[in-house]
Motif scaffolding. Structure first.
Motif, PDB file in Angstrom:
ATOM      1  N   GLY A   1       0.838  -1.193   0.000  1.00 35.28           N
ATOM      2  CA  GLY A   1       0.000   0.000   0.000  1.00 35.28           C
ATOM      3  C   GLY A   1       0.872   1.241   0.000  1.00 35.28           C
ATOM      4  N   PHE A   2       0.202   2.386  -0.012  1.00 37.68           N
ATOM      5  CA  PHE A   2       0.906   3.668  -0.051  1.00 37.68           C
ATOM      6  C   PHE A   2       0.355   4.592   1.035  1.00 37.68           C
ATOM      7  N   THR A   3       1.219   5.447   1.552  1.00 38.12           N
ATOM      8  CA  THR A   3       0.753   6.537   2.399  1.00 38.12           C
ATOM      9  C   THR A   3       1.257   7.845   1.790  1.00 38.12           C
ATOM     10  N   LEU A   4       0.337   8.725   1.493  1.00 36.88           N
ATOM     11  CA  LEU A   4       0.686   9.981   0.821  1.00 36.88           C
ATOM     12  C   LEU A   4       0.506  11.166   1.767  1.00 36.88           C
ATOM     13  N   LEU A   5       1.243  12.214   1.498  1.00 37.12           N
ATOM     14  CA  LEU A   5       1.104  13.486   2.215  1.00 37.12           C
ATOM     15  C   LEU A   5       1.386  13.323   3.706  1.00 37.12           C
ATOM     16  N   GLY A   6       2.296  12.422   4.025  1.00 36.76           N
ATOM     17  CA  GLY A   6       2.755  12.322   5.403  1.00 36.76           C
ATOM     18  C   GLY A   6       3.801  13.398   5.667  1.00 36.76           C
ATOM     19  N   MET A   7       4.325  13.404   6.903  1.00 36.51           N
ATOM     20  CA  MET A   7       5.280  14.444   7.276  1.00 36.51           C
ATOM     21  C   MET A   7       6.530  14.423   6.384  1.00 36.51           C
ATOM     22  N   MET A   8       6.930  13.212   5.948  1.00 39.66           N
ATOM     23  CA  MET A   8       8.124  13.110   5.117  1.00 39.66           C
ATOM     24  C   MET A   8       7.842  13.407   3.649  1.00 39.66           C
ATOM     25  N   GLY A   9       6.591  13.569   3.300  1.00 37.87           N
ATOM     26  CA  GLY A   9       6.244  13.781   1.906  1.00 37.87           C
ATOM     27  C   GLY A   9       6.206  15.248   1.503  1.00 37.87           C
ATOM     28  N   GLU A  10       6.747  16.113   2.347  1.00 33.74           N
ATOM     29  CA  GLU A  10       6.769  17.552   2.071  1.00 33.74           C
ATOM     30  C   GLU A  10       5.367  18.088   1.791  1.00 33.74           C
TER      31      GLU A  10
ATOM     32  N   GLN B   1      -2.364   0.238  -9.119  1.00 30.73           N
ATOM     33  CA  GLN B   1      -2.760  -1.143  -9.398  1.00 30.73           C
ATOM     34  C   GLN B   1      -3.579  -1.753  -8.269  1.00 30.73           C
ATOM     35  N   GLY B   2      -4.469  -0.936  -7.726  1.00 28.27           N
ATOM     36  CA  GLY B   2      -5.385  -1.461  -6.729  1.00 28.27           C
ATOM     37  C   GLY B   2      -4.833  -1.541  -5.317  1.00 28.27           C
ATOM     38  N   ARG B   3      -3.567  -1.159  -5.147  1.00 31.26           N
ATOM     39  CA  ARG B   3      -3.066  -1.138  -3.765  1.00 31.26           C
ATOM     40  C   ARG B   3      -3.790  -0.024  -2.995  1.00 31.26           C
ATOM     41  N   GLN B   4      -3.965  -0.249  -1.716  1.00 29.33           N
ATOM     42  CA  GLN B   4      -4.624   0.773  -0.893  1.00 29.33           C
ATOM     43  C   GLN B   4      -3.743   2.000  -0.723  1.00 29.33           C
ATOM     44  N   VAL B   5      -4.382   3.156  -0.707  1.00 27.05           N
ATOM     45  CA  VAL B   5      -3.672   4.420  -0.495  1.00 27.05           C
ATOM     46  C   VAL B   5      -4.289   5.131   0.709  1.00 27.05           C
ATOM     47  N   ILE B   6      -3.417   5.436   1.663  1.00 29.70           N
ATOM     48  CA  ILE B   6      -3.829   6.205   2.838  1.00 29.70           C
ATOM     49  C   ILE B   6      -3.327   7.631   2.643  1.00 29.70           C
ATOM     50  N   VAL B   7      -4.158   8.606   2.985  1.00 31.26           N
ATOM     51  CA  VAL B   7      -3.769   9.997   2.764  1.00 31.26           C
ATOM     52  C   VAL B   7      -3.699  10.748   4.102  1.00 31.26           C
ATOM     53  N   GLY B   8      -2.581  11.416   4.332  1.00 32.77           N
ATOM     54  CA  GLY B   8      -2.429  12.239   5.532  1.00 32.77           C
ATOM     55  C   GLY B   8      -3.284  13.486   5.435  1.00 32.77           C
ATOM     56  N   VAL B   9      -4.114  13.753   6.447  1.00 36.33           N
ATOM     57  CA  VAL B   9      -5.031  14.900   6.396  1.00 36.33           C
ATOM     58  C   VAL B   9      -4.936  15.772   7.648  1.00 36.33           C
ATOM     59  N   SER B  10      -3.856  15.598   8.402  1.00 33.94           N
ATOM     60  CA  SER B  10      -3.699  16.389   9.617  1.00 33.94           C
ATOM     61  C   SER B  10      -3.724  17.878   9.265  1.00 33.94           C
ATOM     62  N   HIS B  11      -4.425  18.658  10.045  1.00 30.36           N
ATOM     63  CA  HIS B  11      -4.517  20.093   9.779  1.00 30.36           C
ATOM     64  C   HIS B  11      -4.937  20.802  11.064  1.00 30.36           C
ATOM     65  N   ALA B  12      -4.521  22.064  11.188  1.00 28.26           N
ATOM     66  CA  ALA B  12      -4.842  22.829  12.399  1.00 28.26           C
ATOM     67  C   ALA B  12      -6.346  23.028  12.562  1.00 28.26           C
ATOM     68  N   GLY B  13      -7.067  23.087  11.463  1.00 26.00           N
ATOM     69  CA  GLY B  13      -8.504  23.324  11.536  1.00 26.00           C
ATOM     70  C   GLY B  13      -9.283  22.058  11.228  1.00 26.00           C
ATOM     71  N   LEU B  14     -10.300  21.789  12.028  1.00 27.92           N
ATOM     72  CA  LEU B  14     -11.076  20.572  11.886  1.00 27.92           C
ATOM     73  C   LEU B  14     -11.824  20.550  10.556  1.00 27.92           C
ATOM     74  N   GLU B  15     -12.286  21.713  10.141  1.00 30.75           N
ATOM     75  CA  GLU B  15     -13.007  21.812   8.867  1.00 30.75           C
ATOM     76  C   GLU B  15     -12.100  21.379   7.711  1.00 30.75           C
ATOM     77  N   ASN B  16     -10.814  21.737   7.815  1.00 31.29           N
ATOM     78  CA  ASN B  16      -9.888  21.316   6.759  1.00 31.29           C
ATOM     79  C   ASN B  16      -9.605  19.825   6.814  1.00 31.29           C
ATOM     80  N   VAL B  17      -9.563  19.268   8.011  1.00 35.29           N
ATOM     81  CA  VAL B  17      -9.414  17.811   8.130  1.00 35.29           C
ATOM     82  C   VAL B  17     -10.594  17.130   7.428  1.00 35.29           C
TER      83      VAL B  17
END
Lengths: 318, 318, 318, 318
Positions: B46-55, B76-92
């Motif tokens: 799988g993949f994790t995108l937009l984590g702390m190391m992903g700039e 190719q169908g692998r699962q992708v997790i996306v980092g969504v941490s944000h200071a504002g809950l609405e943005n999360v």
């Protein structure tokens, strides 16, 4: 017994000594003796006492000086550096004089938290050097992960240029490899002294640091004989062999650098190796769970298998 | 292409993807493709995108979603997790919905700095879960070294008990081994769900964590094939072989966990291995000196010698 | 001379005493006497020694106990609380016993940096209470701005319920007004003790805190007579008059709460008011520029004009 | 409508505008209008948008630019400064260009956390100025309490000497009075520009800062008319009258500087004064208890009584 004062030629392994306690939490001076003997048996070139890993902050003033005296009396002439960092300058001065009177070779000073800007840092050390006078050799402990104070290379160079008693950099910034290289390159400038650099951070980057010009290690890894042999292999111009040896121990080096739990692991190994009578830390301290100990068993078994496979150091790991 | 939603059974290696830029600093979508292919070639699960190391913090909102779309379209169908941490809950909430609309399997949320006390932490996540609704699977990213927010095990357990959409712990507290064990032991309590635990911290304690019950790794080490093979060896019940393989790579794992410079090293390796067209980071970023690159040459040469000696993985390290 | 032990009924102003030094940096015991007399002349109800503002961290152990003895010997039976926070639990125990032997009414303990989670905090204080035994009254110093340790109200309540020797909260969280109210509301629960709450933060929110149920102040403002009179006006049921008086001093209260420079200002005022022979701090310390002193002149002139206009306190500000 | 670009002659009160939300959490553009009108009615000389107190970090990029456009369109030619601090330099550049295109007079940049040493700080701003080009006026926001980055005066002077587009210092270091004086004294050096200095920190030291050479205030106090009148009294050479007026409001200035709760208090006052339709903050945000509101009632009543007694500003506080 005089071991001479610390100077820029210092090299080798200055082990950061643990402070042994009884199960009841008293300083265990007999274990100080056996631990000193253990370190000597590992071939260390010197000692560093009352560093951050030595639980110095949990000792009384009297206990501190008694540990210093005990180690110096038994160190067979090896140099002893004493940590004297303190919030008050007067206490830095007092502790330094006590340490030197007891026979220390020099003192180690980390910057207090809260210093501001390059000038603030320079001025603090200028005050320290003024308070100590020109005759006490000083080690700069560069450990910003704990102090929060970053040391720019140009500030260190100004201090080296202005204060001859600054003879060593205890290098443990992170990341710090580029800084080490920059210090060594700066020393090529005519008129600048080359200082001794010993490396910390648990030894995690020891071979890389040696390749970049470090003179040895000042850390507390529980298999000091590895630190010594790696130093000696580098001294003999065998960096690849040195790193091969280091890599065998790297899983345990890495295991011991874990924050908080690292000291518990170190003391457990020193205890298992017979160097101290109890792995006890003074409260509040960390301790190992049954799972932690089983895990350590397994890691040591792996180490021993690998050492046996190479035929090296097999006895030392017992 | 649907890969299904993330759930408690997730296991294997979810690689934290770097974000490739051109030398001019633009997002390089062609390199996103080749990097995705490279990771797939390494066998990641799988993949994790937009984590702390992903700039991720240096991307615009539009750039972020374009990267997410690009990877999902090629994974190719692998699962992708996306980092969504944000200071504002609405943005999360907004980022999570965008990610799920794009085909993500779940989102990852780290606590914002400044949360106070166990209740403050529980309440923040309760707010997040309320904002996201019951249908978006969530990964708790436990990385207190950066967030400053400590996660007690009992708070995590309360969250697991109260919010079925919490399906994974991204474990990277330090020290964290004892915490991992405690979570696994707590799950034996009747009625508590067993969640997936993937480990970070650059993989520095990966074998120890697998032995304690982790389900795999979520980190960005530049030789992902090692992460995958270690996982598979554990899955086959061969922990000692897994750790033997890991230890061969440990010098480089350790080299990459250096703060600040680690990402520069990772991107340099990915660049050398042909996965991306430029090792460039977006400003302000770190970069490598000539000495750093020569050092890396030497370390890779050592790795390749050792892999060759064991006959394993020789091709993958090319 | 016995002043009795500290208990939940403590109220009034427990002044945080400065530690006077000679211009050469020695502890000035004669100024300890005159300063004690000055505070008594201001009507303080008690003393707090070796707090964070008392430069305690720059004293030797011997100096600390000599200051404690000197103040207790001259305090005319007023209660003296001694700060005993220390990284090592054994030192907390030792300092506490020394203080109580010298005649202290109780000790004050702040949490050490690095405690983690509600349980970590509770367990630390449980260890402290176990080490001190049931007979030493303890003040919890809640100053997270410096310690980094947040105290949730429910943890404080558990400590109050479980340890009768916890008799006072030194309240200086920021923002902290809501916390104070919550503690007082929680005390209405049948069976819970009402503890004493004295407030710090330089007194910046003193009237608001008194209105919310504080029992007085524990801070070091250089016009302690204001702190005392505000307390007394509240005690007489005249909150508006109390706040009127406070507001006259507020510009200087605010001036003294400046970080780093605040202590220099306090010592300068104490020096000008004849309470100590030198405003000197031990190095490294802050000091005032000529501009700072001229500014202070102006602010004191404004204070005196306003006091004269109201006819109140005119003499005390001389 | 063009208001000209920001330059070194800027003076007066640049109010830090709150961002109004509906009770449901949407940006309330109608309240943006009424709030802008309210500020204009208070006589402010300019605006600062998307500062730390403006909940900028909780807005989407689109929302941010819509707020900027809305205020600029209604500001009757007053200058508008836009906060553009961001972890990525490319985003700083992009936001700055968007702001200037929308009619902003200049942008404000705080250093990102983690910069190291004087050189690290200088180099970051050199990068910023290179990215923005010579035509965008820049304000340096010096707020180390939040950023963790200390600005030494000599670094600021080097930046002023090297980059003509640096026209203003937003001064809110703590303690910062001595720094302000040092900047002003340094400007007497032949060839150095005198920059504008506006002060923040909620205005807590506003009169002292004006006496030391500040040109006005950039803060968000909920009675901006006080900030304006104090500025004007200073401009007329009446510092004592100015400070008399300030001191009447000081209890509320101090009340609003409470961390975390301060913004809730400000929005509550703006709501009560009819400037915005809801005191709502975006989650996660602070809110007021019933006790907090009753306390605020009392403090406002005290303010109004005192204003009435002096005959000044009585209407403005309604």
């Amino acid at each position: 017994m005089s071991s001479g004062k610390l100077n820029e030629q210092a090299k080798g392994v200055y082990i950061i000594a643990a402070t042994p306690f009884t199960d009841e939490g008293a300083v265990d001076l007999q274990s100080v003796d056996t631990l000193t003997d253990f370190y000597l048996g590992c071939g260390v070139h010197g000692f560093t006492l009352l560093g951050m890993m030595g639980e110095a902050h949990k000792l009384t003033a009297d206990e501190s000086i008694s540990v210093v005296n005990r180690v110096i009396g038994r160190a067979q002439g090896r140099q002893v550096i004493v940590g004297v960092s303190h919030a008050g300058l007067e206490n830095v001065r007092r502790l330094s004089h006590e340490a030197m009177m007891a026979g220390a070779a020099g003192v180690m000073v980390a910057p207090p938290p809260g210093l501001k800007g390059d000038e603030g840092l320079y001025n603090y050390y200028a005050q320290v050097f003024a308070a100590l006078g020109p005759h006490i050799p000083v080690v700069y402990q560069d450990y910003p992960q704990t102090t929060g104070v970053y040391l720019p290379v140009n500030v260190f160079e100004r201090l080296v240029d202005d204060f001859p008693q600054l003879v060593m950099l205890k290098h443990e910034d992170a990341p710090g490899l580029a800084k080490l290289t920059k210090v060594r390159e700066g020393e090529k400038k005519p008129g600048r002294r080359r200082v001794s650099i010993l490396v910390g951070n648990g030894g995690l980057y020891y071979p890389q640091e040696m390749r970049r010009g470090a003179d040895g290690a000042m850390t507390g890894f529980a298999w000091p004989e590895m630190l010594v042999q790696v130093y000696e292999l580098f001294a003999k111009g065998k960096p690849e062999e040195a790193e091969d040896l280091f890599d065998i121990f790297l899983p345990l080096v890495r295991h011991e650098v874990q924050p908080a739990i690292g000291l518990a692991l170190r003391k457990e190994v020193l205890f298992r190796r017979g160097a101290i009578k109890s792995p006890k830390q003074r409260a509040p301290g960390s301790s190992l769970t049954a799972t932690d100990k089983t895990e350590l068993d397994g890691m040591i078994a792996r180490l021993e298998r690998r050492l046996a496979a190479t035929g090296r150091l097999a006895k030392a790991a017992e």
